[in-house]
Design a protein around this motif. Structure first.
Motif, mmCIF file in Angstrom:
data_model
loop_
_atom_site.group_PDB
_atom_site.id
_atom_site.type_symbol
_atom_site.label_atom_id
_atom_site.label_comp_id
_atom_site.label_asym_id
_atom_site.label_seq_id
_atom_site.Cartn_x
_atom_site.Cartn_y
_atom_site.Cartn_z
ATOM 1 N N GLY A 124 34.744 7.296 30.635
ATOM 2 C CA GLY A 124 35.833 6.506 30.079
ATOM 3 C C GLY A 124 36.673 7.332 29.130
ATOM 4 N N ARG A 125 37.138 6.719 28.050
ATOM 5 C CA ARG A 125 37.998 7.407 27.092
ATOM 6 C C ARG A 125 37.158 8.288 26.171
ATOM 7 N NH1 ARG A 125 40.757 5.329 21.874
ATOM 8 N NH2 ARG A 125 42.481 6.771 21.574
ATOM 9 N N VAL A 126 37.486 9.579 26.164
ATOM 10 C CA VAL A 126 36.780 10.543 25.324
ATOM 11 C C VAL A 126 37.765 11.063 24.277
ATOM 12 C CG1 VAL A 126 35.535 12.733 25.263
ATOM 13 C CG2 VAL A 126 35.269 11.196 27.220
ATOM 14 N N LYS A 127 37.420 10.889 23.013
ATOM 15 C CA LYS A 127 38.302 11.314 21.927
ATOM 16 C C LYS A 127 38.085 12.791 21.612
ATOM 17 C CE LYS A 127 38.304 6.758 19.697
ATOM 18 N NZ LYS A 127 37.949 6.006 18.466
ATOM 19 N N ARG A 128 39.166 13.426 21.145
ATOM 20 C CA ARG A 128 39.097 14.835 20.743
ATOM 21 C C ARG A 128 39.604 14.957 19.308
ATOM 22 N NH1 ARG A 128 42.255 18.697 23.870
ATOM 23 N NH2 ARG A 128 43.920 17.155 23.672
ATOM 24 N N PHE A 129 38.883 15.753 18.514
ATOM 25 C CA PHE A 129 39.237 15.926 17.113
ATOM 26 C C PHE A 129 39.370 17.410 16.790
ATOM 27 C CE2 PHE A 129 36.831 12.016 17.568
ATOM 28 C CZ PHE A 129 37.647 11.093 16.923
ATOM 29 N N ILE A 130 40.115 17.711 15.729
ATOM 30 C CA ILE A 130 40.322 19.097 15.323
ATOM 31 C C ILE A 130 40.229 19.207 13.811
ATOM 32 C CG2 ILE A 130 42.845 18.799 15.247
ATOM 33 C CD1 ILE A 130 43.044 21.750 16.193
ATOM 34 N N SER A 131 39.613 20.275 13.352
ATOM 35 C CA SER A 131 39.560 20.592 11.923
ATOM 36 C C SER A 131 39.818 22.081 11.769
ATOM 37 C CB SER A 131 38.198 20.237 11.322
ATOM 38 O OG SER A 131 38.010 18.843 11.269
ATOM 39 N N ALA A 132 40.449 22.457 10.659
ATOM 40 C CA ALA A 132 40.735 23.862 10.411
ATOM 41 C C ALA A 132 40.865 24.083 8.908
ATOM 42 C CB ALA A 132 42.016 24.291 11.126
ATOM 43 N N LYS A 133 40.429 25.233 8.473
ATOM 44 C CA LYS A 133 40.596 25.605 7.068
ATOM 45 C C LYS A 133 40.796 27.115 6.968
ATOM 46 C CE LYS A 133 35.616 25.821 5.996
ATOM 47 N NZ LYS A 133 35.095 25.291 7.266
ATOM 48 N N LYS A 134 41.497 27.535 5.925
ATOM 49 C CA LYS A 134 41.742 28.964 5.743
ATOM 50 C C LYS A 134 41.995 29.272 4.277
ATOM 51 C CE LYS A 134 46.673 28.497 6.798
ATOM 52 N NZ LYS A 134 47.788 28.884 7.678
ATOM 53 N N ILE A 135 41.675 30.481 3.913
ATOM 54 C CA ILE A 135 41.933 31.016 2.578
ATOM 55 C C ILE A 135 42.779 32.266 2.738
ATOM 56 C CG2 ILE A 135 40.881 32.056 0.533
ATOM 57 C CD1 ILE A 135 38.439 30.332 1.025
ATOM 58 N N LYS A 136 43.851 32.358 1.965
ATOM 59 C CA LYS A 136 44.731 33.521 2.037
ATOM 60 C C LYS A 136 44.886 34.145 0.650
ATOM 61 C CE LYS A 136 48.414 31.665 3.854
ATOM 62 N NZ LYS A 136 49.734 31.537 4.523
ATOM 63 N N PHE A 137 44.955 35.469 0.636
ATOM 64 C CA PHE A 137 45.241 36.220 -0.568
ATOM 65 C C PHE A 137 46.556 36.964 -0.333
ATOM 66 C CE2 PHE A 137 40.691 35.686 -0.246
ATOM 67 C CZ PHE A 137 40.356 35.217 -1.513
ATOM 68 N N ILE A 138 47.566 36.585 -1.068
ATOM 69 C CA ILE A 138 48.905 37.130 -0.874
ATOM 70 C C ILE A 138 49.125 38.218 -1.926
ATOM 71 C CG2 ILE A 138 51.367 36.573 -0.742
ATOM 72 C CD1 ILE A 138 50.446 33.629 -0.235
ATOM 73 N N LEU A 139 49.049 39.472 -1.504
ATOM 74 C CA LEU A 139 49.110 40.586 -2.442
ATOM 75 C C LEU A 139 50.539 41.007 -2.747
ATOM 76 C CD1 LEU A 139 46.119 42.735 -1.159
ATOM 77 C CD2 LEU A 139 46.144 40.864 -2.811
ATOM 78 N N SER A 140 51.454 40.751 -1.813
ATOM 79 C CA SER A 140 52.868 41.059 -2.034
ATOM 80 C C SER A 140 53.687 40.264 -1.028
ATOM 81 C CB SER A 140 53.130 42.568 -1.870
ATOM 82 O OG SER A 140 53.032 42.948 -0.498
ATOM 83 N N ASP A 141 54.993 40.406 -1.078
ATOM 84 C CA ASP A 141 55.854 39.729 -0.120
ATOM 85 C C ASP A 141 55.659 40.268 1.294
ATOM 86 O OD1 ASP A 141 56.903 38.188 -2.130
ATOM 87 O OD2 ASP A 141 58.642 39.498 -2.464
ATOM 88 N N ASN A 142 55.055 41.446 1.407
ATOM 89 C CA ASN A 142 54.937 42.098 2.707
ATOM 90 C C ASN A 142 53.506 42.216 3.215
ATOM 91 O OD1 ASN A 142 57.797 42.738 2.678
ATOM 92 N ND2 ASN A 142 57.278 44.255 1.121
ATOM 93 N N PHE A 143 52.527 41.778 2.418
ATOM 94 C CA PHE A 143 51.141 41.955 2.848
ATOM 95 C C PHE A 143 50.267 40.806 2.360
ATOM 96 C CE2 PHE A 143 46.805 43.559 2.079
ATOM 97 C CZ PHE A 143 46.462 43.892 3.380
ATOM 98 N N LEU A 144 49.477 40.244 3.284
ATOM 99 C CA LEU A 144 48.483 39.234 2.935
ATOM 100 C C LEU A 144 47.273 39.392 3.848
ATOM 101 C CD1 LEU A 144 48.233 36.670 5.177
ATOM 102 C CD2 LEU A 144 50.492 36.159 4.280
ATOM 103 N N PHE A 145 46.135 38.905 3.386
ATOM 104 C CA PHE A 145 44.949 38.854 4.236
ATOM 105 C C PHE A 145 44.161 37.599 3.882
ATOM 106 C CE2 PHE A 145 43.148 40.691 0.450
ATOM 107 C CZ PHE A 145 41.847 40.233 0.421
ATOM 108 N N GLY A 146 43.290 37.204 4.793
ATOM 109 C CA GLY A 146 42.505 36.005 4.561
ATOM 110 C C GLY A 146 41.540 35.773 5.707
ATOM 111 N N PHE A 147 40.898 34.626 5.685
ATOM 112 C CA PHE A 147 39.956 34.271 6.742
ATOM 113 C C PHE A 147 39.879 32.758 6.819
ATOM 114 C CE2 PHE A 147 37.790 35.162 2.772
ATOM 115 C CZ PHE A 147 37.026 34.025 2.560
ATOM 116 N N GLY A 148 39.373 32.278 7.942
ATOM 117 C CA GLY A 148 39.281 30.839 8.143
ATOM 118 C C GLY A 148 38.596 30.531 9.453
ATOM 119 N N ASP A 149 38.540 29.265 9.802
ATOM 120 C CA ASP A 149 37.982 28.862 11.082
ATOM 121 C C ASP A 149 38.607 27.539 11.520
ATOM 122 O OD1 ASP A 149 36.707 27.383 9.139
ATOM 123 O OD2 ASP A 149 34.684 27.817 9.784
ATOM 124 N N GLN A 150 38.479 27.282 12.796
ATOM 125 C CA GLN A 150 39.035 26.076 13.407
ATOM 126 C C GLN A 150 38.056 25.568 14.451
ATOM 127 O OE1 GLN A 150 43.351 25.661 14.751
ATOM 128 N NE2 GLN A 150 42.364 25.834 16.728
#
Length: 199
Positions: A124-150
């Motif tokens: 029958g009807r099967v529901k689908r759900f989504i979750s996501a989170k992330k952390i970012k470190f913005i070191l300058s206007d030209n460079f950032l890094f981070g990690f997360g999952d979905q």
């Protein structure tokens, strides 16, 4: 707006209702298409050659470094809001709760929502759900890094899992507690852009 698909004419029109009260902003955007265009808005329903869907229908609160949104909208989610291959914002919007907070060079974002359902002949009807989170470190206007999952999770009689709202526990660890179908994407975020040249 109109276009030609083969020998048939596709029609798309929309209405926007927007407003702001103090720090609360709302956007309501119904879209109307003829039946040949219903796939473009993610709809399976049509009547009298007409299909409709709300592309946007949400309430948003913003104050200083805090952002909270509930409702339906397209989601652009990745290293930056301009260039994302994870969720590009080009697909039809879905209902979700979005939270974002940032301090100086640190930014945290969490999304929890429901995707379109799937009809199965046996289940029958099967529901689908989504979750996501992330952390970012913005070191300058030209460079950032981070990690997360979905994670995208689904199953017969399944509903929103509150442990996927936990801001700290990785999804692959939470998924070990469940036996139903889940797809986890772990990601590292790095964005480097060319410095703006001064004339």
């Amino acid at each position: 707006a109109s276009c030609l698909v083969g020998s048939e004419m596709c029609i798309r029109d929309s209405i926007h209702f927007e407003g702001q009260i103090s720090k609360f902003y709302f956007h309501i955007n119904p879209v109307f298409v003829n039946s040949i265009s219903k796939d473009f808005i993610g709809s399976k329903y049509s009547r009298s050659n007409l299909s409709a869907r709300f592309d946007n229908a949400y309430l948003k609160y913003e104050q200083d470094n805090l952002y909270l949104k509930i409702g339906r909208s397209e989601v652009n989610w990745g290293a930056t809001h301009s260039y994302s291959i994870i969720q590009s914002g080009l697909s039809p919007g879905y209902d979700h709760l979005g939270f974002n907070i940032n301090f100086n060079n640190f930014e945290y974002e969490l999304i929890n929502g429901q995707l379109s359902s799937v009809e199965d002949e046996q289940l029958g009807r099967v529901k689908r759900f989504i979750s996501a989170k992330k952390i970012k470190f913005i070191l300058s206007d030209n460079f950032l890094f981070g990690f997360g999952d979905q994670i995208i999770y689904t199953g017969q009689h399944r509903s929103i899992e509150l442990h996927y709202l936990n801001p700290f526990i990785p999804y692959f660890l939470s998924g070990l507690e469940n036996e139903e179908e889940e797809t986890v994407l772990d990601l590292s975020l790095i964005h480097i852009s060319e410095p703006t040249r001064q004339e």
